[in-house]
Design a protein around this motif. Structure first.
Motif, short mmCIF file in Angstrom:
data_model
loop_
_atom_site.label_atom_id
_atom_site.label_comp_id
_atom_site.label_asym_id
_atom_site.label_seq_id
_atom_site.Cartn_x
_atom_site.Cartn_y
_atom_site.Cartn_z
N GLY A 28 -16.88 22.51 6.89
CA GLY A 28 -16.36 23.39 7.93
C GLY A 28 -15.29 22.76 8.81
N LYS A 29 -15.03 21.50 8.63
CA LYS A 29 -13.99 20.81 9.41
C LYS A 29 -12.75 20.67 8.54
N ALA A 30 -11.58 20.75 9.17
CA ALA A 30 -10.31 20.72 8.44
C ALA A 30 -10.02 19.34 7.86
N SER A 31 -9.45 19.34 6.67
CA SER A 31 -8.99 18.09 6.04
C SER A 31 -7.67 17.67 6.66
N LEU A 32 -7.44 16.38 6.71
CA LEU A 32 -6.17 15.86 7.20
C LEU A 32 -5.19 15.80 6.04
N ALA A 33 -3.97 16.25 6.25
CA ALA A 33 -2.94 16.22 5.21
C ALA A 33 -2.36 14.82 5.05
N LYS A 34 -2.40 14.05 6.13
CA LYS A 34 -1.86 12.69 6.13
C LYS A 34 -2.85 11.76 6.82
N VAL A 35 -2.79 10.50 6.47
CA VAL A 35 -3.59 9.49 7.15
C VAL A 35 -2.98 9.28 8.53
N PRO A 36 -3.77 9.36 9.59
CA PRO A 36 -3.24 9.17 10.94
C PRO A 36 -2.61 7.78 11.13
N SER A 52 -12.20 -14.32 2.87
CA SER A 52 -11.12 -13.39 2.55
C SER A 52 -11.02 -13.20 1.04
N LYS A 53 -10.88 -11.96 0.61
CA LYS A 53 -10.83 -11.67 -0.81
C LYS A 53 -9.59 -10.92 -1.24
N ASP A 54 -9.12 -9.97 -0.44
CA ASP A 54 -8.02 -9.12 -0.86
C ASP A 54 -7.46 -8.41 0.37
N THR A 55 -6.43 -7.60 0.13
CA THR A 55 -5.80 -6.85 1.21
C THR A 55 -5.82 -5.37 0.87
N LEU A 56 -6.18 -4.57 1.85
CA LEU A 56 -6.15 -3.12 1.73
C LEU A 56 -4.91 -2.63 2.46
N VAL A 57 -4.14 -1.77 1.81
CA VAL A 57 -2.96 -1.19 2.43
C VAL A 57 -3.22 0.31 2.58
N ILE A 58 -3.18 0.79 3.82
CA ILE A 58 -3.37 2.21 4.09
C ILE A 58 -2.01 2.78 4.49
N SER A 59 -1.58 3.80 3.75
CA SER A 59 -0.29 4.44 4.01
C SER A 59 -0.53 5.86 4.50
N GLU A 60 0.54 6.57 4.73
CA GLU A 60 0.47 7.96 5.17
C GLU A 60 -0.25 8.84 4.15
N SER A 61 -0.12 8.49 2.87
CA SER A 61 -0.64 9.36 1.82
C SER A 61 -1.95 8.91 1.19
N GLY A 62 -2.43 7.70 1.51
CA GLY A 62 -3.67 7.22 0.92
C GLY A 62 -3.86 5.74 1.13
N ARG A 69 -3.27 -2.41 -7.22
CA ARG A 69 -1.99 -1.70 -7.26
C ARG A 69 -2.09 -0.20 -7.51
N LYS A 70 -3.27 0.32 -7.79
CA LYS A 70 -3.43 1.76 -7.99
C LYS A 70 -3.56 2.42 -6.62
N GLU A 71 -2.68 3.39 -6.35
CA GLU A 71 -2.75 4.08 -5.07
C GLU A 71 -3.69 5.27 -5.20
N ASN A 72 -4.59 5.40 -4.26
CA ASN A 72 -5.53 6.51 -4.20
C ASN A 72 -5.00 7.46 -3.14
N LEU A 73 -4.56 8.64 -3.56
CA LEU A 73 -3.88 9.57 -2.68
C LEU A 73 -4.81 10.66 -2.18
N LEU A 74 -4.60 11.08 -0.93
CA LEU A 74 -5.34 12.21 -0.40
C LEU A 74 -5.02 13.44 -1.24
N GLY A 75 -6.02 14.25 -1.49
CA GLY A 75 -5.84 15.46 -2.29
C GLY A 75 -7.17 16.09 -2.60
N ASP A 76 -7.26 16.72 -3.76
CA ASP A 76 -8.48 17.42 -4.14
C ASP A 76 -9.67 16.50 -4.36
#
Length: 175
Positions: A28-36, A52-62, A69-76
């Motif tokens: 019932g809550k709206a999904s965000l179209a972009k990462v804040p 320390s093991k690795d680095t996480l990169v959070i972008s506007e889209s995922g 190196r695989k980008e996980n994008l917001l979507g379905d």
């Protein structure tokens, strides 16, 4: 090593069982179209010992883990929602949704929560959970799944009662 981090972040931990959901949470809550903007940046991923093991990169889209190196994008199949100061990341693992909760710390780090339950504690946790919300069970591909459908208010109650455990702190290293 990168596969281990991805598993730790967004999949079921082998020694743990997981309660899943019928729909992306909170319902019932709206999904965000972009990462804040406040979540975007680079974060240091560490194991339980703080190594320390690795680095996480959070972008506007995922997001992506640098070594993967695989980008996980917001979507379905990856849905992000904001409710009462928590970010709810729902991952579609048809026929179930897995849920991770992220809370931004005052210093910019991200606190990462999940409802993974150690195998030895699963039955008692399941009994306690049934006092809070209805639990459905089904067998899919020979595996027993347990799913809940909490209201947003019930979900917040589960967080406050400690059903979600902090499994990781992601230290912010740059914007």
């Amino acid at each position: 090593m990168n596969k281990l981090l991805v598993v730790c972040l967004f999949a079921v931990i082998v020694s743990c069982k997981e309660i899943s959901y019928h729909e992306a949470q909170p319902e019932g809550k709206a999904s965000l179209a972009k990462v804040p903007t406040e979540l975007r940046g680079m974060y240091l991923l560490s194991d339980e010992k703080g190594t320390s093991k690795d680095t996480l990169v959070i972008s506007e889209s995922g997001y992506r883990v640098v070594s993967d190196r695989k980008e996980n994008l917001l979507g379905d199949s990856l849905v992000l929602k904001l409710y009462k100061g928590y970010y709810f990341l729902s991952i579609n693992e048809n026929p179930e949704w897995l849920l991770r909760i992220v809370k931004r710390d005052a210093n910019g780090d991200l606190l990462y929560y999940s409802m993974d339950v150690e195998e030895k504690n699963f039955n008692s946790t399941l009994r306690n959970l049934t006092k809070e919300v209805r639990v459905d069970s089904m067998i899919v591909n020979g595996e027993q799944l347990y799913q809940i459908r909490p209201s947003a208010k019930q979900l917040m109650k589960l967080i406050k009662k400690g059903y979600f455990k902090r499994t990781l702190v992601m230290q912010k290293i740059s914007s």
